[in-house]
Scaffold this motif. Structure first.
Motif, PDB file in Angstrom:
ATOM      1  N   PRO A   8     -61.473  98.336 -37.851  1.00 45.76           N
ATOM      2  CA  PRO A   8     -60.438  97.439 -38.701  1.00 45.76           C
ATOM      3  C   PRO A   8     -60.813  96.176 -39.345  1.00 45.76           C
ATOM      4  O   PRO A   8     -61.259  95.623 -39.973  1.00 45.76           O
ATOM      5  N   ASN A   9     -61.915  95.616 -37.492  1.00 47.17           N
ATOM      6  CA  ASN A   9     -62.400  94.172 -38.346  1.00 47.17           C
ATOM      7  C   ASN A   9     -63.456  94.246 -38.204  1.00 47.17           C
ATOM      8  O   ASN A   9     -64.023  92.995 -38.485  1.00 47.17           O
ATOM      9  N   ILE A  10     -64.623  94.923 -38.325  1.00 44.01           N
ATOM     10  CA  ILE A  10     -65.435  95.204 -39.493  1.00 44.01           C
ATOM     11  C   ILE A  10     -65.662  95.921 -40.790  1.00 44.01           C
ATOM     12  O   ILE A  10     -65.427  96.349 -41.442  1.00 44.01           O
ATOM     13  N   LYS A  11     -65.978  94.823 -41.710  1.00 45.68           N
ATOM     14  CA  LYS A  11     -66.339  94.933 -43.260  1.00 45.68           C
ATOM     15  C   LYS A  11     -67.649  95.589 -43.185  1.00 45.68           C
ATOM     16  O   LYS A  11     -68.668  95.301 -43.079  1.00 45.68           O
ATOM     17  N   LEU A  12     -67.841  96.089 -44.006  1.00 45.81           N
ATOM     18  CA  LEU A  12     -68.467  97.456 -44.102  1.00 45.81           C
ATOM     19  C   LEU A  12     -68.980  96.891 -45.413  1.00 45.81           C
ATOM     20  O   LEU A  12     -68.701  96.164 -46.220  1.00 45.81           O
ATOM     21  N   PRO A  13     -70.945  97.037 -45.044  1.00 47.72           N
ATOM     22  CA  PRO A  13     -71.873  96.843 -46.601  1.00 47.72           C
ATOM     23  C   PRO A  13     -71.031  97.868 -47.212  1.00 47.72           C
ATOM     24  O   PRO A  13     -71.558  99.207 -47.426  1.00 47.72           O
ATOM     25  N   VAL A  14     -71.125  97.461 -48.598  1.00 43.55           N
ATOM     26  CA  VAL A  14     -71.150  97.915 -50.082  1.00 43.55           C
ATOM     27  C   VAL A  14     -71.949  97.350 -51.036  1.00 43.55           C
ATOM     28  O   VAL A  14     -72.133  96.233 -51.125  1.00 43.55           O
ATOM     29  N   HIS A  15     -72.538  98.484 -51.654  1.00 42.47           N
ATOM     30  CA  HIS A  15     -73.472  98.435 -52.858  1.00 42.47           C
ATOM     31  C   HIS A  15     -73.096  99.066 -54.257  1.00 42.47           C
ATOM     32  O   HIS A  15     -72.838 100.332 -54.262  1.00 42.47           O
ATOM     33  N   LEU A  16     -73.157  98.240 -54.806  1.00 42.84           N
ATOM     34  CA  LEU A  16     -73.057  98.478 -56.864  1.00 42.84           C
ATOM     35  C   LEU A  16     -73.885  99.328 -57.280  1.00 42.84           C
ATOM     36  O   LEU A  16     -75.025  99.091 -56.941  1.00 42.84           O
ATOM     37  N   LEU A  17     -74.169 100.365 -56.937  1.00 46.20           N
ATOM     38  CA  LEU A  17     -74.884 101.843 -58.156  1.00 46.20           C
ATOM     39  C   LEU A  17     -75.370 101.303 -59.163  1.00 46.20           C
ATOM     40  O   LEU A  17     -76.104 101.601 -59.609  1.00 46.20           O
TER      41      LEU A  17
END
Length: 176
Positions: A8-17
């Motif tokens: 939960p402490n890691i923010k995952l990369p989010v890519h807007l497709l």
């Protein structure tokens, strides 16, 4: 912002497709193989930044500092469970047209479901109208054998039935 339950402490990369008229397609990268559950927070980003005086917020603060806070409003949080989510590993990113077709299909399904609900509501309202009409006809037949005092009461009931029929008609027409 996306986070795994396992980390939960890691923010995952989010890519807007893809984005069009309130529909978004995003890809969340770097998920662990055992991610269990995923939470995805969707924020409305405002152009302005708010400045907040920390001393105004906390009365027992000893320092007078000012912090800049992003003016983001949380719209919703979406959750996904690994057991219920299909993995599309190895599949490439779709074209903008393919995402647009996907969105159109979703909208068509939504409209079809809404139309079915309207049809059900119209059917129920029409049934209610027929039943009310039958009750009104029975009251009118009964009036033939009633004395004046009873007739006044029955006429009142008939007027209420007529109002109910008009209300049913209005509901049916508004659904169309």
């Amino acid at each position: 912002m996306a986070q795994e339950k396992a980390n939960p402490n890691i923010k995952l990369p989010v890519h807007l497709l893809y984005e069009d008229d309130g529909y978004y397609v995003v890809r969340i990268s770097d998920l662990s193989s055992n991610w269990e559950a995923l939470a995805f927070d969707l924020y409305q980003e405002n152009e302005e930044k708010e400045t907040v005086n920390v001393d105004d917020v906390t009365s027992d603060s000893e320092t007078d500092s000012t912090e800049e806070i992003d003016a983001h409003a949380l719209i919703t949080t979406l959750y996904s469970d690994q057991r219920k989510t299909k993995s599309e590993e190895g599949k490439g990113t779709k074209s903008k047209q393919e995402y647009a077709l996907l969105v159109n299909d979703l909208e068509k399904q939504f409209v079809k479901k809404k139309m079915k609900n309207y049809e059900k509501a119209i059917t129920v309202e029409a049934k209610h109208k027929r039943q009310t009409q039958q009750e009104m006809n029975e009251l009118q037949r009964d009036m033939k054998y009633q004395v004046e005092e009873e007739k006044a009461d029955t006429e009142s009931k008939i007027a209420m039935k007529k109002d109910a029929i008009q209300s049913s008609d209005a509901s049916i027409h508004s659904a169309l």
